[in-house]
Structures are given as structure tokens and as C-alpha cells.
Design a protein around this motif. Structure first.
Motif, mmCIF file in Angstrom:
data_model
loop_
_atom_site.group_PDB
_atom_site.id
_atom_site.type_symbol
_atom_site.label_atom_id
_atom_site.label_comp_id
_atom_site.label_asym_id
_atom_site.label_seq_id
_atom_site.Cartn_x
_atom_site.Cartn_y
_atom_site.Cartn_z
ATOM 1 N N ARG A 228 -17.502 -23.895 -17.490
ATOM 2 C CA ARG A 228 -16.740 -22.959 -18.337
ATOM 3 C C ARG A 228 -15.251 -23.260 -18.264
ATOM 4 N NH1 ARG A 228 -20.535 -19.410 -16.185
ATOM 5 N NH2 ARG A 228 -19.051 -18.705 -14.598
ATOM 6 N N GLU A 229 -14.751 -23.500 -17.064
ATOM 7 C CA GLU A 229 -13.317 -23.808 -16.902
ATOM 8 C C GLU A 229 -12.955 -25.085 -17.657
ATOM 9 O OE1 GLU A 229 -10.883 -21.969 -15.576
ATOM 10 O OE2 GLU A 229 -12.376 -20.406 -15.235
ATOM 11 N N TRP A 230 -13.806 -26.093 -17.592
ATOM 12 C CA TRP A 230 -13.561 -27.350 -18.305
ATOM 13 C C TRP A 230 -13.480 -27.083 -19.802
ATOM 14 C CZ3 TRP A 230 -14.811 -30.740 -22.003
ATOM 15 C CH2 TRP A 230 -14.448 -32.076 -21.859
ATOM 16 N N LEU A 231 -14.437 -26.310 -20.331
ATOM 17 C CA LEU A 231 -14.475 -26.003 -21.764
ATOM 18 C C LEU A 231 -13.305 -25.119 -22.192
ATOM 19 C CD1 LEU A 231 -18.324 -25.482 -22.054
ATOM 20 C CD2 LEU A 231 -17.000 -27.338 -23.123
ATOM 21 N N LEU A 232 -12.897 -24.188 -21.338
ATOM 22 C CA LEU A 232 -11.712 -23.371 -21.624
ATOM 23 C C LEU A 232 -10.470 -24.251 -21.703
ATOM 24 C CD1 LEU A 232 -12.237 -20.202 -19.393
ATOM 25 C CD2 LEU A 232 -11.852 -20.210 -21.865
ATOM 26 N N ALA B 246 -31.331 -22.074 -16.697
ATOM 27 C CA ALA B 246 -30.932 -20.669 -16.834
ATOM 28 C C ALA B 246 -30.194 -20.181 -15.591
ATOM 29 C CB ALA B 246 -32.145 -19.796 -17.122
ATOM 30 N N ALA B 247 -30.710 -20.500 -14.414
ATOM 31 C CA ALA B 247 -30.054 -20.069 -13.174
ATOM 32 C C ALA B 247 -28.668 -20.713 -13.064
ATOM 33 C CB ALA B 247 -30.907 -20.429 -11.968
ATOM 34 N N TRP B 248 -28.569 -22.002 -13.405
ATOM 35 C CA TRP B 248 -27.283 -22.676 -13.380
ATOM 36 C C TRP B 248 -26.313 -22.028 -14.365
ATOM 37 C CZ3 TRP B 248 -25.177 -25.468 -17.562
ATOM 38 C CH2 TRP B 248 -23.959 -26.101 -17.275
ATOM 39 N N PHE B 249 -26.763 -21.808 -15.585
ATOM 40 C CA PHE B 249 -25.916 -21.244 -16.631
ATOM 41 C C PHE B 249 -25.372 -19.874 -16.235
ATOM 42 C CE2 PHE B 249 -25.266 -18.999 -20.700
ATOM 43 C CZ PHE B 249 -24.454 -19.909 -21.358
ATOM 44 N N GLU B 250 -26.216 -19.052 -15.641
ATOM 45 C CA GLU B 250 -25.825 -17.681 -15.281
ATOM 46 C C GLU B 250 -25.034 -17.594 -13.979
ATOM 47 O OE1 GLU B 250 -26.168 -14.948 -17.139
ATOM 48 O OE2 GLU B 250 -27.079 -16.167 -18.719
ATOM 49 N N LYS B 251 -25.324 -18.482 -13.000
ATOM 50 C CA LYS B 251 -24.791 -18.273 -11.657
ATOM 51 C C LYS B 251 -23.958 -19.410 -11.074
ATOM 52 C CE LYS B 251 -28.796 -15.442 -10.601
ATOM 53 N NZ LYS B 251 -30.132 -15.482 -10.062
ATOM 54 N N ASP B 252 -23.949 -20.588 -11.731
ATOM 55 C CA ASP B 252 -23.341 -21.739 -11.056
ATOM 56 C C ASP B 252 -22.544 -22.639 -11.998
ATOM 57 O OD1 ASP B 252 -22.872 -23.337 -8.755
ATOM 58 O OD2 ASP B 252 -24.542 -24.653 -9.266
ATOM 59 N N SER C 220 -30.355 -20.185 -27.118
ATOM 60 C CA SER C 220 -29.973 -20.670 -25.791
ATOM 61 C C SER C 220 -31.167 -20.679 -24.854
ATOM 62 C CB SER C 220 -28.856 -19.796 -25.206
ATOM 63 O OG SER C 220 -27.665 -19.986 -25.920
ATOM 64 N N ASP C 221 -32.001 -19.649 -24.941
ATOM 65 C CA ASP C 221 -33.195 -19.598 -24.088
ATOM 66 C C ASP C 221 -34.125 -20.776 -24.370
ATOM 67 O OD1 ASP C 221 -32.378 -17.291 -22.778
ATOM 68 O OD2 ASP C 221 -33.481 -15.965 -24.125
ATOM 69 N N CYS C 222 -34.329 -21.089 -25.654
ATOM 70 C CA CYS C 222 -35.155 -22.252 -26.013
ATOM 71 C C CYS C 222 -34.533 -23.526 -25.466
ATOM 72 C CB CYS C 222 -35.303 -22.370 -27.527
ATOM 73 S SG CYS C 222 -36.300 -21.094 -28.294
ATOM 74 N N MET C 223 -33.220 -23.652 -25.596
ATOM 75 C CA MET C 223 -32.530 -24.842 -25.109
ATOM 76 C C MET C 223 -32.721 -25.004 -23.608
ATOM 77 S SD MET C 223 -30.675 -27.538 -25.611
ATOM 78 C CE MET C 223 -29.963 -27.384 -27.245
ATOM 79 N N MET C 224 -32.529 -23.929 -22.864
ATOM 80 C CA MET C 224 -32.654 -24.021 -21.416
ATOM 81 C C MET C 224 -34.072 -24.383 -21.006
ATOM 82 S SD MET C 224 -29.995 -21.127 -20.023
ATOM 83 C CE MET C 224 -30.374 -19.820 -21.194
ATOM 84 N N GLN C 225 -35.060 -23.850 -21.693
ATOM 85 C CA GLN C 225 -36.451 -24.199 -21.396
ATOM 86 C C GLN C 225 -36.705 -25.673 -21.707
ATOM 87 O OE1 GLN C 225 -38.883 -22.113 -19.918
ATOM 88 N NE2 GLN C 225 -39.719 -24.157 -19.654
ATOM 89 N N ASP C 226 -36.192 -26.144 -22.837
ATOM 90 C CA ASP C 226 -36.340 -27.555 -23.198
ATOM 91 C C ASP C 226 -35.651 -28.464 -22.174
ATOM 92 O OD1 ASP C 226 -37.802 -26.884 -25.441
ATOM 93 O OD2 ASP C 226 -36.179 -27.299 -26.864
ATOM 94 N N MET C 227 -34.493 -28.044 -21.707
ATOM 95 C CA MET C 227 -33.774 -28.827 -20.703
ATOM 96 C C MET C 227 -34.592 -28.920 -19.420
ATOM 97 S SD MET C 227 -29.954 -27.292 -21.448
ATOM 98 C CE MET C 227 -29.007 -28.249 -20.258
ATOM 99 N N LEU D 232 -22.074 -26.399 -23.057
ATOM 100 C CA LEU D 232 -21.794 -26.295 -24.490
ATOM 101 C C LEU D 232 -23.072 -26.390 -25.318
ATOM 102 C CD1 LEU D 232 -19.637 -26.019 -26.686
ATOM 103 C CD2 LEU D 232 -19.358 -28.514 -26.604
ATOM 104 N N GLN D 233 -23.995 -27.260 -24.928
ATOM 105 C CA GLN D 233 -25.229 -27.367 -25.702
ATOM 106 C C GLN D 233 -26.037 -26.076 -25.638
ATOM 107 O OE1 GLN D 233 -26.915 -30.711 -23.194
ATOM 108 N NE2 GLN D 233 -28.850 -29.839 -23.862
ATOM 109 N N ILE D 234 -25.957 -25.369 -24.531
ATOM 110 C CA ILE D 234 -26.645 -24.079 -24.408
ATOM 111 C C ILE D 234 -25.981 -23.047 -25.321
ATOM 112 C CG2 ILE D 234 -27.133 -22.169 -22.823
ATOM 113 C CD1 ILE D 234 -27.483 -24.374 -20.607
ATOM 114 N N LEU D 235 -24.653 -23.004 -25.333
ATOM 115 C CA LEU D 235 -23.948 -22.073 -26.227
ATOM 116 C C LEU D 235 -24.214 -22.389 -27.694
ATOM 117 C CD1 LEU D 235 -20.390 -21.592 -24.672
ATOM 118 C CD2 LEU D 235 -22.310 -19.990 -24.635
#
Length: 149
Positions: A128-132, A117-123, A97-104, A84-87
């Protein structure tokens, strides 16, 4: 930042630079949470403010009422908070979001695939299911997720 978080019932409180941040779990310049107040200083990292705010957004009213310093939650909620913080980062002018992921990554968030970034895109399917399920995001199409408005 205040306007963004106020949509979720969270008040942002500025703390003077020389003062400790109330409700800060990590101390130093890291954001703090007490009830519906997010405490930040000018030197508080954006990712820290967003992370604590997203904990608040993800918790139910009962937990919010007793909230002081430790947001708690389980590993599934923690993943949802990170997602959610990335979104939400795209909602802050001059940030993304890119700045956030780099900061993380720079702060030391740890993900199995080696980067936010790899986690957000692939893992991050579980996040997402929790947030949905919590009705905090919706799915635009097969690959696009957005904040529920």
C-alpha cells in the motif's frame, strides 16, 4: 478488460489459441508483455493478465519503453503489483477481488500468511505504501484504499 487497461496506456492484443503468446514470461497460457502491449489468449487466466498489466502500470516510462517479456522490478514492486491486481479486479464486470485472491492462491502465489486474502488484509502495508508513493491509490479513510482516478 481492454477498456480497463487502456486507461493506463496499455493495449490488449488477442492471440489465436494455437499460437504462442508473445512476451510471456511463464509460457503456456500466461499473459505476455512487450512495450505497451499485453498479449492474451482465450485461455489466459484473468489473474495472469492482471498481474502483467499491473507490472506495466507500476513501472516508469523508461522501463516501459524497453519492456519485453520480463517486467523486472524489485520485491517491493512485486508486492505492489499483487496488491494492485486485487484492487483492480473489482473493476472487471463479473469478477471481484475475492475471485482474484482465490485465483492467485490456486495458481500458487506464495504469501507468508498462507493466502492472498490474509496477506491483503493483514500483511500488505508495504505494498500500500509503495502504491501511495507512486500515486496509484489513495486512502479513503483509516481502512479503505481505492484506485486513484
Amino acid at each position: 478488460m481492454s477498456a480497463l487497461f487502456s486507461r493506463y496506456g496499455l493495449n490488449t492484443v488477442s492471440v489465436a489459441k494455437e499460437e504462442p503468446i508473445p512476451g510471456s514470461f511463464w509460457g503456456d497460457s500466461e499473459a505476455g508483455l512487450i512495450a505497451n502491449e499485453l498479449y492474451i489468449r482465450d485461455d489466459t487466466p484473468i489473474h495472469s493478465a492482471f498481474h502483467e498489466a499491473c507490472h506495466y502500470i507500476c513501472m516508469d516510462q523508461k522501463r516501459r519503453t524497453g519492456l519485453h517479456t520480463n517486467a523486472g522490478g524489485d520485491v517491493h514492486e512485486e508486492n505492489a503489483v499483487c496488491y494492485l491486481q486485487i484492487l483492480l479486479a473489482n473493476q472487471l464486470d463479473g469478477y471481484s477481488s475475492d475471485c482474484m485472491m482465490q485465483d492467485m492462491d490456486n495458481w500458487g502465489y506464495s504469501f507468508r500468511l498462507g493466502s492472498a486474502a490474509a496477506w491483503f488484509e493483514k500483511d500488505a502495508e508495504d505494498a500500500r505504501e509503495w502504491l501511495l508513493h507512486a500515486q496509484l491509490i489513495t486512502q479513503d479513510n483509516q481502512t479503505t484504499w481505492k484506485l486513484r482516478t
